[in-house]
Design an enzyme around this catalytic site. Structure first.
Site, mmCIF file in Angstrom:
data_model
loop_
_atom_site.group_PDB
_atom_site.id
_atom_site.type_symbol
_atom_site.label_atom_id
_atom_site.label_comp_id
_atom_site.label_asym_id
_atom_site.label_seq_id
_atom_site.Cartn_x
_atom_site.Cartn_y
_atom_site.Cartn_z
ATOM 1 N N ASP A 1 -29.408 -13.180 -35.495
ATOM 2 C CA ASP A 1 -30.407 -12.689 -36.429
ATOM 3 C C ASP A 1 -30.448 -13.622 -37.625
ATOM 4 O O ASP A 1 -29.521 -14.406 -37.842
ATOM 5 C CB ASP A 1 -30.014 -11.295 -36.937
ATOM 6 C CG ASP A 1 -30.441 -10.209 -35.964
ATOM 7 O OD1 ASP A 1 -31.203 -10.527 -35.043
ATOM 8 O OD2 ASP A 1 -30.000 -9.066 -36.122
ATOM 9 N N ASP B 1 -28.435 -5.797 -35.562
ATOM 10 C CA ASP B 1 -28.090 -4.735 -36.496
ATOM 11 C C ASP B 1 -28.905 -3.471 -36.286
ATOM 12 O O ASP B 1 -28.504 -2.397 -36.711
ATOM 13 C CB ASP B 1 -28.251 -5.219 -37.943
ATOM 14 C CG ASP B 1 -29.653 -5.754 -38.228
ATOM 15 O OD1 ASP B 1 -30.517 -5.655 -37.332
ATOM 16 O OD2 ASP B 1 -29.894 -6.270 -39.335
ATOM 17 N N ASP C 1 -31.804 -3.335 -31.080
ATOM 18 C CA ASP C 1 -31.015 -4.480 -30.612
ATOM 19 C C ASP C 1 -30.008 -4.053 -29.542
ATOM 20 O O ASP C 1 -29.375 -4.908 -28.919
ATOM 21 C CB ASP C 1 -30.254 -5.123 -31.782
ATOM 22 C CG ASP C 1 -31.182 -5.886 -32.720
ATOM 23 O OD1 ASP C 1 -32.164 -6.455 -32.218
ATOM 24 O OD2 ASP C 1 -30.931 -5.893 -33.931
#
Length: 1182
Positions: A470, A792, A796
């Site tokens: 990310d 997070d 995901d």
């Protein structure tokens, strides 16, 4: 549309927390209420309590201010309704672990041999016919020596007991460590509740019935509750019901919220109605635990009859049918379609292979086991034949019945020698080395901000070839700040003064930001003087709230004036919407909706924009293109995230709009402002990414931000490097390149994209899952990829589960993401991932070091025992000595070599990958090179030692003869050579300096010195049990001198170029997908267990004892029964994979102990997916 909020008549205040007397509702009434669903539950609440507010009054709690938090009140609630704690499954006692360790077949064989030897040692043939038995009875020095024949058997038993106790203690400490780890994970899970009017976070264990809890996107509910107020609330209840569809919750239709379910969209408030064992999860766990004992009995009676018939039937609690899914619910959907009952949707489960190292170790153990059994059988046969020919042929002795016990004693002696060869051949210290290495690494990784949830993830990370990371919070600081703004036709390069903005525009902007954000997002005072203000909640919203404060306004006053309960409708942020909108009802005026979201998405829905005078003017597509070119793109090129803030009025005379028609509602907006938010790159990240690239790991950024911002941040981080071919794609373009005309993902197309892909922007969770799955499944390149993923958000989950190693963010991560992960980054920092790589490689190298040492010992000991037994009719190394060398010394060696600290040099080589053998050519060269040296020395001493040292020969000694100096020297030299070879084993890549960093590992130094001291004690004072004769100082010095020769020989072996030794074979390869044959696919297995496949091909039964090599690496056994078939689940997908399979997360989920149910769930499809795929998809759980 009615406001989805319970009415709030003037009710109980927090003062009523100090009440006396009982509550107005019992635990049983609440339990029976929570078993109802939908309309039935609504009617029951109305009939018995009036409304949810009525339940709150009976529970003596205030909807606005919550509980008082008074300890007396909380204690009363604990006693009346129970605590929010579900006792974990009872751990195995030490004695149970001892019993399990005793099941090792090799040890059982040794025990039997030792007991037979012990029994026969007390038997002496009667009368004077002893001489007639030949050498079997002769040669005994005195009666005392003869009486000491029992010592060998007793010593073997004692050694077995030591090994069993060490193994059991290791298992016990491992389980204890895991439980500590699990409790720490649980302590970190918190829930937002309202107490004394203050919104606070408390650990889930402290929740009590009557608490008013705030729930939001990403939460896993830790207790049952009844909805008080909800906005667009959708839950995934698959962990309880097996239904994969999300369930919409509202006061009018279904207000019942169940523990263990996950909030997939929206937010709301609930009153806690049941906790712990009285919650729905607790009730189911109680039922499962009570039936578990019976099921275990059934499993023992008939292991091959499949799961019990009643496994999946509904079980009843208080007369209400509960649908209980097994802990791993994987029933074939076809069977359920035929049944005339309510259909429960299932998803197929793609199994994750066992960890890379585990698969290689398992396969290597099978190969060693085969060789060991062959050698031991051959040894026994040769010894028996040699004895028979020598006694009855050459000596011509007659067969005498009274000599039978003597013959049996010899047979037992031969049998013990054979078993000893087997024991030496099997690397008994290996499971311990694996466990110690992993446990040591996990403990140390805690200090490096890596909370390891699954032990095998630790070493898998060392093989990682790709990291999909990310951007926000991982590569950047997640400290969002508004640095630019476009307001009233003016582009401000820094935050403007309030006077520079038209008051009407300023009011509109401040109101929009304050109201249209989660009220849990807040900027609080710094924890210490001089520190930065703390951002609590969503970081982007905190940046906007920071803008309000910089504009000299207060958002708290606006929130107090318009509390959440007055929000008429909330469209919460999700991955497909990429925006958030809040609707307020203004009496006699109509409705006003505030919206915010990604600038390019919101601007497309704007038809007007506020000008410098605060008046709306028409905003045409041409104006939008101009704004994108002149405002948004320049901001994005500077690495800023652009957010558009807008509003829309719905006049009362037009009537109430259809709020469910989002496309219509979210159109015709008026743009208030566009702001640029900066999230600076963490200063340590560029260096960390450079280290990854040097280590042969490709870092890819997968973000929801726009392409320009992502590209700018990637360049700052070093992911994009000048002069190198790199691909930056948006989600839409990515899908266009990898999908065919039917919308299906094609692996061939994906293989053309991912090797050069470095940035994937504006990506949905489905895109992330597709990318991860495509890289893992790809066969392009020399080796298959091992992929690590960071995440997070709730969405995901599928990508985290699909990845070989999933990293969840400890600070910003949702509960769902943490449950789906293998490792939690407690500081949300990318550099912690680099440390995980270093520790993972260190684990891999530690195991390889131990293998190099262990296999050298094994090769030498097996050849010495076999050759010595065949030539001298006795093993030069006695059974007890071999046990000392193989089981005790190797345990110490595993401790020494498995605790080597990692060094930066580990990051200077390429990853091993899936197919690289565990034992490289260099290691094989070292093993065979040192084995040759040791064998030459041992055989020289064995056949010429008596002449060299001028002592009596120990060869051809009769039964029960006393220990000889000759064989003691052989044993001592053998141990000394192993001791110094242990130092050689510290290096496995051909390094010359084997002492480098040795003082940094006090454990290694302690073990080597400790082993040396123990050896002195054994030789000098071991006597008959260890078959040792005390040695003189000269003899000791010669033994140590020969041992030191190992270090010199090691330098010579290192000098031989490995590239010229083409004849050397590697060992311990990974298993390729081609080797997994269809007929070998097992039904209901949780992982691909390659050892079991080999065993099914006709492997011998004793080898099952070696299962410890696999089980030592599994932290805790999950339930292993009650799994149904998943046909073809293990097969590799062909080149064309259906979009539904690609968009569906296919995982069996492991739950934390407080909500311990597993489920299968799937990932929410991306916005553009065909309705057929999207209809059956839901967001993944743990």
């Amino acid at each position: 549309m009615a406001n989805n909020t319970a009415d709030h008549p003037p009710g109980n205040s927090v003062a009523e927390g100090n009440h006396d007397g009982d509550f107005g509702v019992t635990m049983e009434e609440l339990k029976s209420l929570m078993e109802l669903r939908s309309a039935e539950a609504v009617s029951k609440i109305q009939e018995k309590f009036g409304d949810v507010q009525g339940i709150c009054r009976l529970l003596k709690t205030s909807v606005i201010e919550g509980l008082s938090g008074n300890p007396v009140d909380l204690e009363k609630r604990h006693s009346a309704f129970g605590k929010n704690f579900i006792p974990p499954k009872k751990s195995k006692t030490f004695l149970q672990l001892v019993w399990e360790a005793l099941q090792d077949v090799t040890l059982i064989i040794l025990e039997i041999a030792a007991i037979i030897s012990l029994c026969l040692s007390f038997y002496h043939p009667p009368g004077g016919n002893a001489e007639a038995c030949g050498q079997a009875a002769g040669g005994v020095e005195d009666e005392g020596e003869s009486q000491a024949g029992w010592i060998e058997g007793a010593a073997i038993l004692f050694s077995v007991i030591i090994v069993v106790l060490v193994t059991a203690f290791n298992d016990w400490s491992k389980e204890k460590q895991f439980r500590g780890l699990q409790s720490r994970i649980e302590e970190e899970q918190k829930l937002t509740v309202c107490r004394q009017g203050q919104v606070i976070q408390i650990p889930v264990a402290e929740i009590v019935v009557g608490d008013i809890a705030q729930i939001m996107y990403g939460d896993v509910l830790p207790a049952d509750g009844i909805l008080i107020q909800g906005s667009d609330l959708k839950l995934d209840e698959s962990s309880l019901t097996g239904e994969s569809d999300q369930v919409r919750k509202s006061l009018e239709k279904d207000p019942m919220l169940l523990s263990g379910t996950k909030v997939m969209e929206g937010c709301g408030k609930m009153v806690v109605s049941a906790v712990g064992l009285n919650s729905q999860t607790g009730i189911i766990l109680t039922l499962l635990s009570t039936s578990e004992h019976n099921e275990e009995k059934k499993a023992k009676k008939s292991k091959k009859q499949g799961p019990p018939e009643n496994r999946n039937k509904a079980k009843t609690q208080d007369g209400v049918a509960l649908e209980i899914q097994p802990l791993k619910c994987e029933e074939a959907a076809e069977l359920e379609e035929k049944a005339e009952v309510k259909q429960v949707k299932k998803v197929n489960v793609t199994k994750k292979e066992k960890s890379v190292l585990q698969g290689k170790l398992t396969r290597l153990a099978v190969q060693i086991g085969k060789a060991g059994l062959f050698m031991s059988t051959l040894t026994v046969i040769i010894l028996i034949v040699y004895f028979a020919i020598d006694t009855f042929g050459i000596q011509g002795r007659p067969w005498l019945v009274e000599c039978l016990p003597i013959y049996i004693q010899y047979l037992v002696k031969f049998f013990i020698i054979g078993v000893t060869v087997l024991v030496v051949a099997v690397p008994e210290g290996l499971p311990l080395a694996v466990t110690i290495s992993l446990a040591y690494s996990v403990k140390k990784m805690m200090k490096d901000n890596n909370l390891v949830r699954h032990l095998d993830a630790c070493e898998t990370m060392g093989n990682a070839t790709a990291i999909c990371s990310d951007k926000t919070g991982t590569l950047t600081m997640n400290r969002m700040t508004v640095v630019q703004a476009f307001i009233g036709d003016s582009h401000f390069k820094k935050v403007p003064e309030p006077d520079a903005i038209e008051p009407r525009v300023l009011d509109m902007l401040v109101n929009s930001i304050s109201i249209n954000s989660a009220y849990t997002s807040d900027i609080q005072a710094p924890e210490r003087e001089g520190g930065l203000p703390r951002h609590v909640g969503n970081k982007t919203e905190c940046a906007l709230l920071g803008l309000v404060l910089e504009l000299k306004r207060e958002y708290d006053s606006i929130r107090n004036e318009i509390p959440e309960e007055q929000h008429f409708k909330v469209y919460t942020f999700n991955s497909s919407r990429k925006s958030m909108s809040t609707v307020l009802k203004i009496p006699d005026v109509g409705f006003r909706m505030y919206s915010k979201g990604a600038s390019e998405i919101i601007l497309r829905k704007c038809s007007h924009i506020l000008d410098a005078h605060g008046q709306p003017r028409i905003f045409k597509p041409k104006d939008r293109e101009e704004m994108v070119c002149k405002v948004i793109e320049p901001m994005a090129c500077e690495g800023l995230r652009t957010i558009c803030v807008a509003y829309r009025d719905f006049p009362a005379e037009a009537g109430e709009p259809d709020w469910d028609n989002e496309n219509e509602i979210l159109s015709g907006l008026t743009c208030i402002a566009v702001v640029g938010i900066e999230d600076p790159v963490r200063p340590e990240v560029p260096e960390a990414i450079t280290k990854c690239q040097c280590a042969g790991i490709t870092v890819r950024m997968v973000t929801g931000d726009n392409i320009n911002t992502a590209r700018a941040i990637a360049a700052k981080c070093g992911i994009l490097q000048p002069g190198k071919e790199s691909l930056c794609l948006e989600g839409k373009e990515f899908n266009r390149l990898i999908r065919n005309e039917k919308g299906e993902v094609e692996q061939e197309r994906l293989d053309k994209v991912w090797p050069n892909l470095r940035v994937l922007a504006r990506s949905s969770p489905t895109d992330k899952h597709t990318l991860v799955k495509g890289i893992i499944d790809s066969t392009v390149g020399e080796t298959r990829q091992v992929v690590a993923v960071t995440g997070d958000g709730t969405n995901d989950g599928p990508a985290l589960k699909k990845a070989d190693v999933g990293f969840a963010m400890g600070i910003a991560g949702t509960d769902v993401a943490k449950e789906a992960s293998d490792i939690i980054l407690t500081d949300d920092n990318f550099t912690s991932i680099v440390k995980a790589v270093m520790w993972g490689r260190n684990v891999y190298d530690s195991i390889s070091k131990f293998l190099q040492f262990q296999l050298t010992v094994n090769v030498v000991a097996v050849i010495v025992a076999f050759t010595g037994a065949c030539i001298t009719q006795d093993s030069p190394l006695k059974a007890v000595q071999m046990l000392w060398v193989n089981l005790i010394m190797d345990t110490l060696a595993s401790l020494a070599l498995a605790t080597e600290p990692p060094t930066e040099s580990l990051l200077l080589r390429k990853p091993y990958g899936r197919n690289k053998p565990l034992i490289s050519r260099t290691m094989m060269k070292n093993i065979l090179g040192h084995a040759v040296f040791q064998l030459v020395i041992i055989f020289t001493l064995l056949f010429a030692g008596e002449k060299i040292f001028d002592i009596d020969s120990g060869r051809n000694a009769p039964l029960h003869s006393p220990p000889s100096e000759h064989y003691t020297i052989v044993f001592n030299v053998f141990v000394m050579m192993q001791l110094f070879n242990e130092i050689n084993a510290r290096k496995i890549h051909g390094e010359r300096n084997v002492f480098e960093g040795i003082y940094k590992n006090p454990i290694f130094c302690s073990v080597v010195l400790g082993t040396f001291v123990l050896q002195i004690i054994i030789v000098q004072f071991g006597g008959k049990p260890f078959s040792c004769h005390p040695l003189t100082l000269d003899q000791w010095l010669w033994c140590v001198f020969i041992g030191v020769g190992e270090l010199l020989w090691g330098q010579l072996v290192t000098s031989i170029p490995t590239r010229h030794l083409k004849f050397l074979k590697e060992a311990g390869h990974g298993i390729t997908s081609e080797e997994i044959h269809e007929e070998d696919l097992t039904e209901g297995t949780d992982e691909i267990d390659h050892a079991e496949m080999e065993l099914r091909r006709g492997q011998i039964l004793w080898f099952r004892g070696l299962n410890r090599i696999q089980t030592q690496m599994d932290v805790v056994y999950t339930f292993q029964t009650g799994q149904a078939a998943v046909p073809g689940a293990l097969r590799r997908q062909p080149s064309v994979v259906s979009q539904h399979n690609d968009a569906t997360a296919v995982k069996t989920l492991s739950s934390p102990t407080h909500v311990g149910l597993s489920s299968s769930s799937s990932v929410t499809n991306s916005a553009g997916a065909p309705p057929t795929a999207a209809a059956s998809s839901s967001t993944a759980g743990n």
